[in-house]
Design an enzyme around this catalytic site. Structure first.
Site, mmCIF file in Angstrom:
data_model
loop_
_atom_site.group_PDB
_atom_site.id
_atom_site.type_symbol
_atom_site.label_atom_id
_atom_site.label_comp_id
_atom_site.label_asym_id
_atom_site.label_seq_id
_atom_site.Cartn_x
_atom_site.Cartn_y
_atom_site.Cartn_z
ATOM 1 N N ARG A 76 0.820 -1.221 0.000
ATOM 2 C CA ARG A 76 0.000 0.000 0.000
ATOM 3 C C ARG A 76 0.857 1.277 0.000
ATOM 4 N NH1 ARG A 76 -3.682 -0.366 4.931
ATOM 5 N NH2 ARG A 76 -1.874 -1.439 5.791
ATOM 6 N N LYS A 83 -1.007 4.464 -1.162
ATOM 7 C CA LYS A 83 -1.904 4.950 -0.108
ATOM 8 C C LYS A 83 -1.131 5.787 0.910
ATOM 9 C CE LYS A 83 -4.305 3.205 3.999
ATOM 10 N NZ LYS A 83 -5.619 3.877 3.894
ATOM 11 N N SER A 126 -19.827 4.542 12.811
ATOM 12 C CA SER A 126 -18.427 4.599 13.237
ATOM 13 C C SER A 126 -17.991 6.031 13.530
ATOM 14 C CB SER A 126 -17.521 3.998 12.156
ATOM 15 O OG SER A 126 -17.675 4.696 10.935
ATOM 16 N N HIS A 145 -16.872 12.025 2.907
ATOM 17 C CA HIS A 145 -15.685 11.645 2.143
ATOM 18 C C HIS A 145 -14.783 12.840 1.861
ATOM 19 C CE1 HIS A 145 -18.690 8.499 1.331
ATOM 20 N NE2 HIS A 145 -17.660 7.720 1.498
#
Length: 758
Positions: free
Chosen positions: A16, A19, A436, A697
């Protein structure tokens, strides 16, 4: 010469790496030059892996910093007005993630996968012009490394089909403005080499398209294929059959067709037309969407069937779609059960499978070297073992599922909601969140340390409970009305449940890109599924004991668990889903018996599981609705059942949502105003709805005034008695410094609206 072909390759990196560098850049911990440096190193490594595996046709321009559809917007200069004053990386990432002045562009699911693309916003006023620098630079970059790539593009018809018009009119009306840019692009590409393969992805062709869309295919590809004699165009489709488009494409001057023969079995019905043309057939026979080891014998049989119609010399062996949808490599999976690991194949291993299949198909078993012969033996052995392994089959589960008889709740919604409102006493425009709260570095570290046995269970639970306490304290201070415990103990909304269910296996490194830098690590469903013990009761009841307000129980629904897992391919998906549903019904019963009055069963992935062809939709809706209702069938009339759905256009599935019979549904609408909500009014939807009032987002913090405007838009569509107010999704990926003011503003906006409408 090798005749092996890969539609596309993962870009996030085997550890990753992309990322991590992107998130460092967004946090202002590194420069964009460092992002570019890491990206260049990744591309070099990924091209080398494919070349070393013996793959002949390797892609460039399948890499992206965020999303290939977003890249295509930049390529065409399809830039929304609110971003016109920005340039370069600031423009690119603002379009994807928003900025302090402008909301991000919408995201939605890439066909029926869990990958999200940025939805282009287009207008008659757009000034389309070519920006081919990324494509040209990446091709040259690969060539300098001694690798001649094919160039991947999102096709013009698919680009328009995935776009939305600012004025909500037909996107295909802009075809005549878009196509010349593609012609100009191919002219530029033609200067790069003596001969080039350009793969133009047109997955929109696998859907049920109207005649006006099909009528664009021939004029488009007659023009594109004739731009330059040194360019050979391959049109790639995947995830289903594309027979209507294939019938047209065989009569254009393109070089070849890439077809998916695993998820589009009806592509076999069109082989004679391809055989009678001069087209190459890129045969997608290695699964690009799942993690099971390819059954070489079965794939060879499929290739033999294809070659009865299409001459072998015109066939290339390929992945069914881009390997973007699979994890990167098995090399780091040293904790997996060895037997289960032997059944698996990630992207890097699939390269070897494609090469091996190609060699066997074209040259025969005698052409294999010693290593390849051993790989073939291992493949046969693993597939035989998987068919008979006792790890897979559980007769008790099969019997319980087959004899399960309760398929719906007691009492109608009208009866239930009356009981619930009397018991729960919540106000109109009740405020809550989706589930969450931010997963802080401390929370992730505690979970990781516990998993690695570096801290005790007692210490781990102490830290998790402390976080839950903090979440509850904040929500009470904020004056939210229905609370959540924040889910600190959950690594992922599917993985968390899979870890506690029999029949699931888990990886260390099976990360798959979901959007941008967001990666998910889906579990593997390899066997029959059961619930050995309660999964959430202890955490939820602890949280409820810390507040007098209502605490929601949080579960992930059966269809989402199925759609966000790598699912066994030896049993029908609807049978697997039903096993999960039966297990969840026991969990709901345990929660309500422990005093939990509201339970949210998230079906975030319900829509993405829809078949791409209308002929298959009714069957999917039937079992998907059945399994949601099985899950909640144990709920008492006074237990309020919520569900949540992501990124969905609801117009075509509103009746199915009604049939699910949840008491409250929360949906993502923040990026689309009240447009998505209008369908609920049009059909006379009775149940309660929580449309997201701000986009989680994006890092931006919505103001009270902005939120009031959004709530007023909702009230234009549905009455206050039917509405809940919440963010549009979970807050796991956000930071507390964004969450705290955003939720405080949301609650304040509701207070002011209530005063105004009393």
């Amino acid at each position: 010469m090798s005749k092996s072909y890969v539609i596309g390759f993962p870009r996030i990196g085997e550890q990753r790496e992309l990322k991590k560098v992107l998130e460092n850049y967004w946090s202002k911990n590194c420069s964009f030059e460092e992002v570019e440096k890491e990206a260049k190193a990744l591309r070099k490594r990924h091209w080398k892996y494919q070349k070393d595996a013996g793959i002949k046709y390797i892609s460039s321009n399948d890499f992206s910093f965020y999303d290939n559809v977003l890249d295509t917007c930049i390529l065409l200069n399809a830039i929304p007005k609110r971003f016109k004053n920005l340039k370069d990386e600031e423009l690119y990432f603002s379009m994807a993630r928003g900025n302090k002045n402008s909301v991000a562009m919408e995201m939605t699911k890439w066909f029926n996968t869990n990958y999200h693309y940025i939805v282009p916003e287009i207008s008659l006023e757009d000034d389309y012009k070519l920006n081919a620098s990324k494509i040209i630079n990446e091709y040259k970059e690969a060539k300098e490394l001694g690798i001649k790539t094919k160039i991947n593009l999102i096709g013009p018809i698919t680009f328009l089909g995935l776009s939305k018009r600012v004025d909500r009119k037909d996107t295909y009306e802009l075809h005549s403005k878009i196509l010349p840019i593609y012609e100009e692009l191919l002219k530029e590409i033609s200067k790069l080499d003596e001969e080039l393969i350009v793969q133009i992805d047109e997955p929109i062709f696998v859907k049920d398209n109207e005649e006006k869309v099909l009528s664009l295919i021939k004029p488009s590809y007659d023009k594109l294929a004739n731009v330059s004699k040194n360019i050979k165009i391959v049109v790639a489709t995947y995830f289903e059959h594309s027979n209507e488009a294939t019938k047209v494409l065989v009569n254009t001057p393109i070089f070849g067709l890439a077809l998916d023969f695993l998820y589009g079995k009806k592509n076999l019905n069109i082989l004679e037309l391809i055989a009678n043309s001069d087209k190459k057939l890129i045969a997608g026979v290695v699964d690009g969407r799942n993690i099971w080891k390819n059954d070489i014998k079965k794939s060879l049989a499929l290739l033999d069937e294809i070659s009865k119609k299409v001459e072998k010399e015109n066939i290339l062996v390929s992945s069914s779609c881009s390997l973007l949808h699979t994890p990167f490599t098995l090399r780091y999976e040293d904790k997996l059960d060895k037997e289960i690991k032997s059944w698996l194949s990630y992207a890097e291993e699939k390269l070897d499978e494609i090469h091996l299949l190609s060699k066997l198909f074209f040259q025969g078993k005698s052409s294999l070297n010693e290593i390849e012969a051993k790989d073939l033996e291992k493949n046969i052995e693993a597939n035989n073992n998987r068919k008979t392994s006792p790890l897979i089959h559980d007769e008790k589960v099969k019997q319980k599922v087959e004899t399960f008889t309760k398929f719906s709740r007691e009492k109608s919604f009208e009866q239930r909601i009356k009981i619930q409102k009397e018991l729960l006493k919540y106000e109109d425009l009740a405020t809550t969140t989706i589930g969450s709260f931010p997963q802080t570095a401390e929370v992730r570290k505690a979970r990781r340390d516990f998993k690695n046995k570096e801290i005790s269970k007692e210490e781990y639970e102490k830290q998790m409970k402390q976080y839950i306490d903090e979440c509850i304290a904040f929500q009470e201070e904020c004056e939210l009305e229905v609370l959540v415990h924040g889910e600190p103990e959950r690594n992922d909304m599917v993985e968390y449940f899979g870890e506690q269910l029999n029949g699931f296996a888990f990886s260390q490194n099976a990360w798959v890109q979901s959007y941008g830098s967001r990666c998910v690590k889906p579990p593997f469903i390899y066997g029959d599924i059961s619930r050995p013990k309660a999964m959430t009761v202890d955490w939820i009841t602890y949280a409820q004991s810390k507040t007098n307000k209502i605490m929601k129980g949080m579960l992930t629904g059966p269809v989402t668990i199925l759609n966000w897992s790598f699912v066994r391919d030896d049993k029908a998906r609807d049978e697997v889903s039903k096993q999960i549903a039966v297990a969840l019904s026991d969990e709901i019963d345990d929660l309500q018996k422990s005093g939990i009055k509201i339970i949210q069963v998230d079906e975030a992935a319900f829509k993405e599981g829809y078949p791409l062809r209308e002929e298959n939709i009714k069957a999917y809706e039937s079992w998907a609705t059945r399994d949601f209702k099985i899950s909640v069938s144990s709920a008492y009339p006074e237990t309020q059942i919520h569900t949540h759905m992501c990124y969905s256009e609801f117009n075509d599935i509103i009746k199915t949502i009604e049939a699910m019979d949840a008491d409250v549904i929360s949906i993502e609408t923040a990026r689309s105003g009240n447009e998505l909500l209008k369908i609920f009014k049009e059909v006379g939807y009775k149940q309660e709805v929580g449309p997201g009032v701000y986009d989680i987002h994006s890092p931006r913090i919505p103001s009270v005034e902005e939120l009031k405007i959004q709530i007023k838009l909702l009230l234009e569509v549905l009455p206050k008695e039917q509405l809940w107010i919440n963010p549009d999704c979970g807050l796991k990926t956000r930071k507390w410094e964004e969450v705290i003011p955003s939720l405080k503003n949301m609650v304040q906006a509701v207070k002011e609206i209530r005063e105004e409408i009393r």
